[in-house]
Motif scaffolding. Structure first.
Motif, PDB file in Angstrom:
ATOM      1  N   LYS A  11      22.468 -29.305  -6.035  1.00 28.44           N
ATOM      2  CA  LYS A  11      23.142 -29.384  -4.976  1.00 28.44           C
ATOM      3  C   LYS A  11      22.426 -29.442  -3.742  1.00 28.44           C
ATOM      4  O   LYS A  11      22.464 -30.338  -2.796  1.00 28.44           O
ATOM      5  N   GLU A  12      21.586 -28.447  -3.736  1.00 25.49           N
ATOM      6  CA  GLU A  12      20.896 -28.032  -2.543  1.00 25.49           C
ATOM      7  C   GLU A  12      19.482 -29.214  -2.413  1.00 25.49           C
ATOM      8  O   GLU A  12      19.256 -29.517  -1.087  1.00 25.49           O
ATOM      9  N   ILE A  13      19.107 -29.646  -3.270  1.00 24.07           N
ATOM     10  CA  ILE A  13      18.074 -31.072  -3.387  1.00 24.07           C
ATOM     11  C   ILE A  13      18.925 -32.302  -2.735  1.00 24.07           C
ATOM     12  O   ILE A  13      18.362 -32.653  -1.942  1.00 24.07           O
ATOM     13  N   ALA A  14      19.943 -32.200  -3.140  1.00 28.26           N
ATOM     14  CA  ALA A  14      20.724 -33.328  -2.636  1.00 28.26           C
ATOM     15  C   ALA A  14      21.247 -33.303  -1.259  1.00 28.26           C
ATOM     16  O   ALA A  14      21.362 -34.343  -0.368  1.00 28.26           O
ATOM     17  N   GLU A  15      21.229 -32.059  -0.697  1.00 25.01           N
ATOM     18  CA  GLU A  15      21.735 -31.806   0.521  1.00 25.01           C
ATOM     19  C   GLU A  15      20.507 -31.765   1.725  1.00 25.01           C
ATOM     20  O   GLU A  15      20.562 -31.638   3.020  1.00 25.01           O
ATOM     21  N   GLN A  16      19.171 -32.211   0.897  1.00 25.70           N
ATOM     22  CA  GLN A  16      18.288 -32.151   1.890  1.00 25.70           C
ATOM     23  C   GLN A  16      18.122 -33.257   3.105  1.00 25.70           C
ATOM     24  O   GLN A  16      17.798 -32.801   4.310  1.00 25.70           O
ATOM     25  N   PRO A  17      18.473 -34.358   2.855  1.00 26.23           N
ATOM     26  CA  PRO A  17      18.707 -35.152   4.193  1.00 26.23           C
ATOM     27  C   PRO A  17      19.441 -34.738   5.232  1.00 26.23           C
ATOM     28  O   PRO A  17      19.211 -35.007   6.397  1.00 26.23           O
ATOM     29  N   LYS A  18      20.565 -34.255   4.963  1.00 27.20           N
ATOM     30  CA  LYS A  18      21.408 -33.750   6.081  1.00 27.20           C
ATOM     31  C   LYS A  18      20.860 -32.641   6.693  1.00 27.20           C
ATOM     32  O   LYS A  18      20.826 -32.160   7.931  1.00 27.20           O
ATOM     33  N   ALA A  19      20.241 -31.639   5.772  1.00 26.75           N
ATOM     34  CA  ALA A  19      19.530 -30.374   6.167  1.00 26.75           C
ATOM     35  C   ALA A  19      18.588 -30.712   7.116  1.00 26.75           C
ATOM     36  O   ALA A  19      18.550 -30.174   8.300  1.00 26.75           O
ATOM     37  N   VAL A  20      17.633 -31.744   6.913  1.00 26.40           N
ATOM     38  CA  VAL A  20      16.727 -32.060   7.954  1.00 26.40           C
ATOM     39  C   VAL A  20      17.147 -32.647   9.053  1.00 26.40           C
ATOM     40  O   VAL A  20      16.939 -32.178  10.230  1.00 26.40           O
ATOM     41  N   TYR A 146      16.229 -21.332  14.547  1.00 22.50           N
ATOM     42  CA  TYR A 146      16.789 -21.303  13.298  1.00 22.50           C
ATOM     43  C   TYR A 146      16.640 -22.689  12.498  1.00 22.50           C
ATOM     44  O   TYR A 146      16.945 -23.723  13.367  1.00 22.50           O
ATOM     45  N   THR A 147      16.622 -22.598  11.261  1.00 20.59           N
ATOM     46  CA  THR A 147      16.729 -23.861  10.376  1.00 20.59           C
ATOM     47  C   THR A 147      18.381 -23.884  10.049  1.00 20.59           C
ATOM     48  O   THR A 147      18.856 -23.065   9.899  1.00 20.59           O
ATOM     49  N   HIS A 148      18.844 -25.302  10.145  1.00 23.51           N
ATOM     50  CA  HIS A 148      20.029 -25.431   9.634  1.00 23.51           C
ATOM     51  C   HIS A 148      20.340 -26.055   8.529  1.00 23.51           C
ATOM     52  O   HIS A 148      20.777 -27.172   8.278  1.00 23.51           O
ATOM     53  N   ALA A 149      19.831 -25.327   7.339  1.00 22.36           N
ATOM     54  CA  ALA A 149      20.000 -25.796   6.168  1.00 22.36           C
ATOM     55  C   ALA A 149      21.133 -25.401   5.461  1.00 22.36           C
ATOM     56  O   ALA A 149      21.610 -25.929   4.374  1.00 22.36           O
ATOM     57  N   GLY A 150      22.018 -24.816   6.167  1.00 25.74           N
ATOM     58  CA  GLY A 150      23.138 -24.119   5.520  1.00 25.74           C
ATOM     59  C   GLY A 150      22.879 -23.120   4.236  1.00 25.74           C
ATOM     60  O   GLY A 150      21.656 -23.037   3.995  1.00 25.74           O
ATOM     61  N   PRO A 151      23.866 -22.396   3.874  1.00 20.68           N
ATOM     62  CA  PRO A 151      23.452 -21.504   2.705  1.00 20.68           C
ATOM     63  C   PRO A 151      22.476 -21.998   1.557  1.00 20.68           C
ATOM     64  O   PRO A 151      23.150 -23.110   1.096  1.00 20.68           O
ATOM     65  N   GLU A 152      21.540 -21.243   1.211  1.00 19.38           N
ATOM     66  CA  GLU A 152      20.849 -21.635   0.068  1.00 19.38           C
ATOM     67  C   GLU A 152      21.053 -20.602  -1.127  1.00 19.38           C
ATOM     68  O   GLU A 152      20.755 -19.419  -0.607  1.00 19.38           O
ATOM     69  N   VAL A 153      21.706 -21.036  -2.100  1.00 18.40           N
ATOM     70  CA  VAL A 153      22.131 -19.967  -3.063  1.00 18.40           C
ATOM     71  C   VAL A 153      21.132 -19.955  -4.135  1.00 18.40           C
ATOM     72  O   VAL A 153      20.851 -18.856  -4.771  1.00 18.40           O
ATOM     73  N   ALA A 154      20.635 -21.150  -4.743  1.00 12.95           N
ATOM     74  CA  ALA A 154      19.550 -21.197  -5.934  1.00 12.95           C
ATOM     75  C   ALA A 154      18.337 -20.318  -5.401  1.00 12.95           C
ATOM     76  O   ALA A 154      18.161 -20.251  -4.344  1.00 12.95           O
ATOM     77  N   VAL A 155      17.856 -19.552  -6.217  1.00 10.82           N
ATOM     78  CA  VAL A 155      16.553 -18.786  -6.118  1.00 10.82           C
ATOM     79  C   VAL A 155      15.380 -19.493  -5.590  1.00 10.82           C
ATOM     80  O   VAL A 155      14.900 -19.178  -4.623  1.00 10.82           O
ATOM     81  N   ALA A 156      15.127 -20.666  -6.233  1.00 15.29           N
ATOM     82  CA  ALA A 156      14.236 -21.586  -5.999  1.00 15.29           C
ATOM     83  C   ALA A 156      14.601 -22.343  -4.726  1.00 15.29           C
ATOM     84  O   ALA A 156      15.566 -23.056  -4.512  1.00 15.29           O
TER      85      ALA A 156
END
Ligand code: M6R
Length: 369
Positions: A11-20, A146-156
């Motif tokens: 999920k977090e990999i897929a969210e990268q365009p938005k996070a950037v 602040y970076t605006h990645a949103g919560p990052e849950v996966a350890v990696a």
């Protein structure tokens, strides 16, 4: 809350365009100038800075290694990058003219916090780049971006890494703007490139099926090596770290130019080696050198997995597997080149039966020294 994905990491990999895109949002005005008022260090103090020292751990450290190239290139201010766990124990030379940049997703990493405290005790100004609002590191720093990645849950770390890179580029450009080494039109050009990177990351994500297939086919291997030059070197280190923590495989990243000074002895038949290739445009000498490195390892039996820009034909004859990334300015290439390596590690780990969100022995934030 995995939003239909098999893991938080996917999920977090897929969210990268938005996070950037979110990390850029509201930080550039209509004329192309950076508006980083949130960085509360006054312009006159930033003008006096004669050295930047970046401290961080793990993936955030890799973001720092990439930031060094941008800061030195765009501001001409010397920049060092140091593992936070090593920093204060070597009695580093710091004073009021040193800007220390502490990068941390969680804002709670004890090694990084100790480095921040040490830097401030020596009179240095500390700017935190952090993803977690109100966490300890920003609270103890002079300023925070602040970076605006949103919560990052996966350890990696994945999306936090990409946004750390964006924040580092913004800091580098801002320093250049304040100090007058980078002018509005140049900043505008880089900012335009940065703004289009979000779409480029999206395109990378759409082309990942062959990478997943390749990863599955390598599940029985013991070792994977990663090579890169210039900003591709930290990308190689990050690719190797992802594979270690998720797939529990022996993985190492090297500067491609160091091969002949030792690591080439590791090359044996069918050993997978991922090579991050810089753009053939711009500083083409880097590109030519790495093409020779690919030839050298392939001649010794390596199975070459080449990450190269679309349209880069020179690598084709030497690539056993070719992963294409969109055309991107060299300094920004890590934003697109890292993504296939994240997908590669995640898929390989899954194929080996590992739990990708909670790798063994690891915690999301490391609050002990
Ligand atoms: O929260 P931080 O960014 O300070 O964490 C630093 C490292 O512990 C972290 O990046 C770690 O290396 C990740 N597990 C990497 O994927």
């Amino acid at each position: 809350e995995k939003g239909g994905y098999a893991s938080f990491m996917l999920k977090e990999i897929a969210e990268q365009p938005k996070a950037v895109a979110d990390t850029l949002l509201g930080r550039i005005d209509g004329s192309g100038s950076l508006m980083l008022d949130e960085v509360r260090i006054p312009a006159n103090v930033l003008r006096e800075v004669d050295k930047v020292v970046i401290v961080a751990c793990g993936t955030a450290f890799h973001a720092g290694l990439i930031a060094k190239y941008a800061i030195e290139h765009w501001t001409r201010v010397p920049c060092e990058v140091e593992l936070a766990s090593e920093f204060r124990y070597r009695d580093p030379i710091l004073d009021q003219q040193t800007l220390v940049v502490a990068i941390s997703q969680s804002g709670e990493t004890m090694d990084t916090l100790m480095a921040v405290r040490h830097a401030r005790e020596q009179g240095a100004k500390v700017l935190a780049i952090c993803n977690t609002n109100g966490s300890t590191i920003p609270r103890e720093s002079d300023a925070v971006l602040y970076t605006h990645a949103g919560p990052e849950v996966a350890v990696a770390s994945t999306k936090a890494f990409l946004t750390q890179l964006v924040a580092c580029y913004l800091v580098a450009l801002y320093l250049g703007q304040v100090r007058g080494t980078k002018y509005a039109d140049e900043i505008r050009a880089v900012v335009r490139d940065l703004a289009s990177v979000s779409g480029a990351v999206e395109r990378v994500l759409e082309t990942m099926e062959p990478v997943r297939q390749l990863a599955r086919s390598l599940a029985g291997k013991d070792t994977v090596l990663f090579l890169g030059r210039h900003v591709g070197h930290p990308v190689a280190l990050e690719g190797a770290l992802k594979l270690k923590e998720l797939a529990y495989m022996h993985a190492e990243g090297f500067a491609a130019g160091e091969l002949k000074h030792g690591p080439i002895a590791l090359i044996e038949d069918d050993l997978p080696v991922v090579v991050v290739v810089p753009s053939p445009r711009g500083r083409s000498v880097l590109h030519d050198k790495i093409v020779s490195n690919i030839q050298e390892i392939r001649a010794r039996g390596a199975r070459t997995i080449v990450v190269a820009e679309e349209g880069d034909d020179a690598v084709v004859p030497y690539a056993d597997h070719l992963i294409r990334v969109p055309v991107t300015p060299t300094l920004l290439q890590p934003l697109v080149a890292t993504v296939p390596l994240q997908v590669f590690a995640c898929e390989l780990a899954t194929a080996r039966g590992n739990e990708v969100d909670q790798p063994r022995n690891l915690a999301k934030s490391v609050t002990v020294e």
